[in-house]
Motif scaffolding. Structure first.
Motif, PDB file in Angstrom:
ATOM      1  N   ARG A  24       0.846  -1.029   0.128  1.00  0.00           N
ATOM      2  CA  ARG A  24       0.089   0.099   0.086  1.00  0.00           C
ATOM      3  C   ARG A  24       0.725   1.330  -0.007  1.00  0.00           C
ATOM      4  O   ARG A  24       1.828   1.312   0.835  1.00  0.00           O
ATOM      5  CB  ARG A  24      -0.772  -0.094   1.020  1.00  0.00           C
ATOM      6  CG  ARG A  24      -1.684   1.079   1.172  1.00  0.00           C
ATOM      7  CD  ARG A  24      -2.956   0.949   2.083  1.00  0.00           C
ATOM      8  NE  ARG A  24      -3.864   0.108   1.513  1.00  0.00           N
ATOM      9  CZ  ARG A  24      -4.900  -0.639   2.258  1.00  0.00           C
ATOM     10  NH1 ARG A  24      -4.929  -0.454   3.285  1.00  0.00           N
ATOM     11  NH2 ARG A  24      -5.459  -1.385   1.469  1.00  0.00           N
ATOM     12  N   VAL A  25       0.671   1.959  -0.874  1.00  0.00           N
ATOM     13  CA  VAL A  25       1.439   3.111  -1.214  1.00  0.00           C
ATOM     14  C   VAL A  25       0.415   4.612  -1.042  1.00  0.00           C
ATOM     15  O   VAL A  25      -0.260   4.717  -1.808  1.00  0.00           O
ATOM     16  CB  VAL A  25       2.257   3.113  -2.428  1.00  0.00           C
ATOM     17  CG1 VAL A  25       3.206   4.670  -2.525  1.00  0.00           C
ATOM     18  CG2 VAL A  25       3.196   1.835  -2.707  1.00  0.00           C
ATOM     19  N   SER A  26       0.561   5.271  -0.163  1.00  0.00           N
ATOM     20  CA  SER A  26       0.010   6.490   0.040  1.00  0.00           C
ATOM     21  C   SER A  26       0.825   7.729   0.099  1.00  0.00           C
ATOM     22  O   SER A  26       0.562   8.999   0.004  1.00  0.00           O
ATOM     23  CB  SER A  26      -0.970   6.359   1.334  1.00  0.00           C
ATOM     24  OG  SER A  26      -0.066   6.429   2.549  1.00  0.00           O
ATOM     25  N   ARG A  27       2.291   7.398   0.400  1.00  0.00           N
ATOM     26  CA  ARG A  27       3.211   8.513   0.170  1.00  0.00           C
ATOM     27  C   ARG A  27       4.251   7.925  -0.790  1.00  0.00           C
ATOM     28  O   ARG A  27       4.679   7.002  -1.011  1.00  0.00           O
ATOM     29  CB  ARG A  27       3.866   8.707   1.497  1.00  0.00           C
ATOM     30  CG  ARG A  27       2.889   9.092   2.543  1.00  0.00           C
ATOM     31  CD  ARG A  27       2.701  10.673   2.743  1.00  0.00           C
ATOM     32  NE  ARG A  27       2.010  11.021   4.007  1.00  0.00           N
ATOM     33  CZ  ARG A  27       1.231  11.831   3.879  1.00  0.00           C
ATOM     34  NH1 ARG A  27       0.915  12.805   2.898  1.00  0.00           N
ATOM     35  NH2 ARG A  27       0.523  12.244   4.996  1.00  0.00           N
ATOM     36  N   GLN A  47       7.334   5.518  -0.025  1.00  0.00           N
ATOM     37  CA  GLN A  47       6.642   3.968   0.321  1.00  0.00           C
ATOM     38  C   GLN A  47       6.829   3.364  -1.089  1.00  0.00           C
ATOM     39  O   GLN A  47       6.805   2.103  -0.760  1.00  0.00           O
ATOM     40  CB  GLN A  47       5.325   3.990   0.813  1.00  0.00           C
ATOM     41  CG  GLN A  47       5.045   4.867   2.138  1.00  0.00           C
ATOM     42  CD  GLN A  47       3.682   4.799   2.551  1.00  0.00           C
ATOM     43  OE1 GLN A  47       2.791   5.315   1.675  1.00  0.00           O
ATOM     44  NE2 GLN A  47       3.440   4.887   4.000  1.00  0.00           N
ATOM     45  N   VAL A  57      -4.595   1.354  -9.118  1.00  0.00           N
ATOM     46  CA  VAL A  57      -5.216   2.260  -8.236  1.00  0.00           C
ATOM     47  C   VAL A  57      -6.350   1.725  -7.765  1.00  0.00           C
ATOM     48  O   VAL A  57      -7.452   1.205  -8.496  1.00  0.00           O
ATOM     49  CB  VAL A  57      -5.530   3.742  -9.190  1.00  0.00           C
ATOM     50  CG1 VAL A  57      -6.234   4.642  -8.554  1.00  0.00           C
ATOM     51  CG2 VAL A  57      -4.145   3.981  -9.664  1.00  0.00           C
ATOM     52  N   ASP A 115      -9.661   2.220  -4.582  1.00  0.00           N
ATOM     53  CA  ASP A 115     -10.329   2.885  -3.499  1.00  0.00           C
ATOM     54  C   ASP A 115      -9.515   2.950  -2.194  1.00  0.00           C
ATOM     55  O   ASP A 115      -9.137   1.987  -1.823  1.00  0.00           O
ATOM     56  CB  ASP A 115     -11.809   2.687  -3.310  1.00  0.00           C
ATOM     57  CG  ASP A 115     -12.713   2.917  -4.624  1.00  0.00           C
ATOM     58  OD1 ASP A 115     -12.191   3.872  -5.229  1.00  0.00           O
ATOM     59  OD2 ASP A 115     -13.877   2.556  -4.684  1.00  0.00           O
ATOM     60  N   ALA A 116      -9.248   4.123  -1.732  1.00  0.00           N
ATOM     61  CA  ALA A 116      -8.367   4.129  -0.278  1.00  0.00           C
ATOM     62  C   ALA A 116      -9.744   4.243   0.581  1.00  0.00           C
ATOM     63  O   ALA A 116     -10.564   4.659   0.586  1.00  0.00           O
ATOM     64  CB  ALA A 116      -7.511   5.383  -0.319  1.00  0.00           C
ATOM     65  N   SER A 162      -7.049   7.027   4.881  1.00  0.00           N
ATOM     66  CA  SER A 162      -6.138   7.136   4.101  1.00  0.00           C
ATOM     67  C   SER A 162      -6.444   8.461   3.151  1.00  0.00           C
ATOM     68  O   SER A 162      -5.480   9.453   3.017  1.00  0.00           O
ATOM     69  CB  SER A 162      -5.894   6.100   3.145  1.00  0.00           C
ATOM     70  OG  SER A 162      -5.629   5.148   3.772  1.00  0.00           O
ATOM     71  N   ARG A 163      -7.438   8.750   3.095  1.00  0.00           N
ATOM     72  CA  ARG A 163      -7.920  10.104   2.003  1.00  0.00           C
ATOM     73  C   ARG A 163      -7.853  11.197   2.909  1.00  0.00           C
ATOM     74  O   ARG A 163      -7.080  12.132   2.303  1.00  0.00           O
ATOM     75  CB  ARG A 163      -9.465   9.860   1.828  1.00  0.00           C
ATOM     76  CG  ARG A 163      -9.677   8.727   0.735  1.00  0.00           C
ATOM     77  CD  ARG A 163     -11.291   8.899   0.205  1.00  0.00           C
ATOM     78  NE  ARG A 163     -11.621   7.675  -0.438  1.00  0.00           N
ATOM     79  CZ  ARG A 163     -12.611   7.153  -0.069  1.00  0.00           C
ATOM     80  NH1 ARG A 163     -13.648   7.458   0.717  1.00  0.00           N
ATOM     81  NH2 ARG A 163     -13.047   5.861  -0.740  1.00  0.00           N
ATOM     82  N   LEU A 223      -5.060  11.754   4.744  1.00  0.00           N
ATOM     83  CA  LEU A 223      -3.691  12.099   4.611  1.00  0.00           C
ATOM     84  C   LEU A 223      -3.297  13.503   3.678  1.00  0.00           C
ATOM     85  O   LEU A 223      -2.397  14.176   4.193  1.00  0.00           O
ATOM     86  CB  LEU A 223      -2.895  11.025   3.996  1.00  0.00           C
ATOM     87  CG  LEU A 223      -2.754   9.902   4.935  1.00  0.00           C
ATOM     88  CD1 LEU A 223      -2.182   8.525   4.486  1.00  0.00           C
ATOM     89  CD2 LEU A 223      -2.000  10.199   6.370  1.00  0.00           C
ATOM     90  N   PHE A 224      -3.990  13.343   2.645  1.00  0.00           N
ATOM     91  CA  PHE A 224      -3.656  14.692   1.800  1.00  0.00           C
ATOM     92  C   PHE A 224      -4.278  15.808   1.913  1.00  0.00           C
ATOM     93  O   PHE A 224      -3.892  16.898   1.284  1.00  0.00           O
ATOM     94  CB  PHE A 224      -3.667  14.141   0.230  1.00  0.00           C
ATOM     95  CG  PHE A 224      -2.620  12.773  -0.033  1.00  0.00           C
ATOM     96  CD1 PHE A 224      -1.605  13.175  -0.229  1.00  0.00           C
ATOM     97  CD2 PHE A 224      -3.267  11.465  -0.083  1.00  0.00           C
ATOM     98  CE1 PHE A 224      -0.639  12.216  -0.499  1.00  0.00           C
ATOM     99  CE2 PHE A 224      -2.513  10.504  -0.440  1.00  0.00           C
ATOM    100  CZ  PHE A 224      -1.314  10.651  -0.659  1.00  0.00           C
TER     101      PHE A 224
END
Length: 83
Positions: free
Chosen positions: A4-7, A10, A69, A71-72, A76-77, A79-80
């Motif tokens: 899982r990559v959210s940054r 990562q 890609v 759905d987070a 997680s959503r 974070l941005f």
């Protein structure tokens, strides 16, 4: 294995683990992807947060990996939203 990559930083562990699983050196992956060994090293270390997306995709392709890609989860959503 999935990551899982959210940054941006990562992505490095996924690249490093895939490379090692295939028994490839950073230089071999770099040659296959058309990038420098330094780029691979910095990408794996997480020190290329602004890495050009096309180059990252080339590295993933050289390792037989793809980017998906999905759905987070709601947490997680968030974070941005603070960036």
């Amino acid at each position: 294995m999935e990551y899982r990559v959210s940054r941006p930083h990562q992505i490095g562990p996924a690249v490093r683990d895939a490379r090692k699983k295939l028994g490839l050196t950073q230089g071999e992956v770099a040659q296959r992807a058309g990038v420098s060994r330094r780029f691979i090293s910095e990408l794996e270390a997480g020190s290329r947060p602004g890495a050009e997306f096309a180059r990252v995709l080339a590295v993933l392709g050289a390792l037989g990996r793809e980017l998906r890609v999905a759905d987070a989860p709601p947490a997680s959503r968030d974070l941005f939203e603070n960036e």
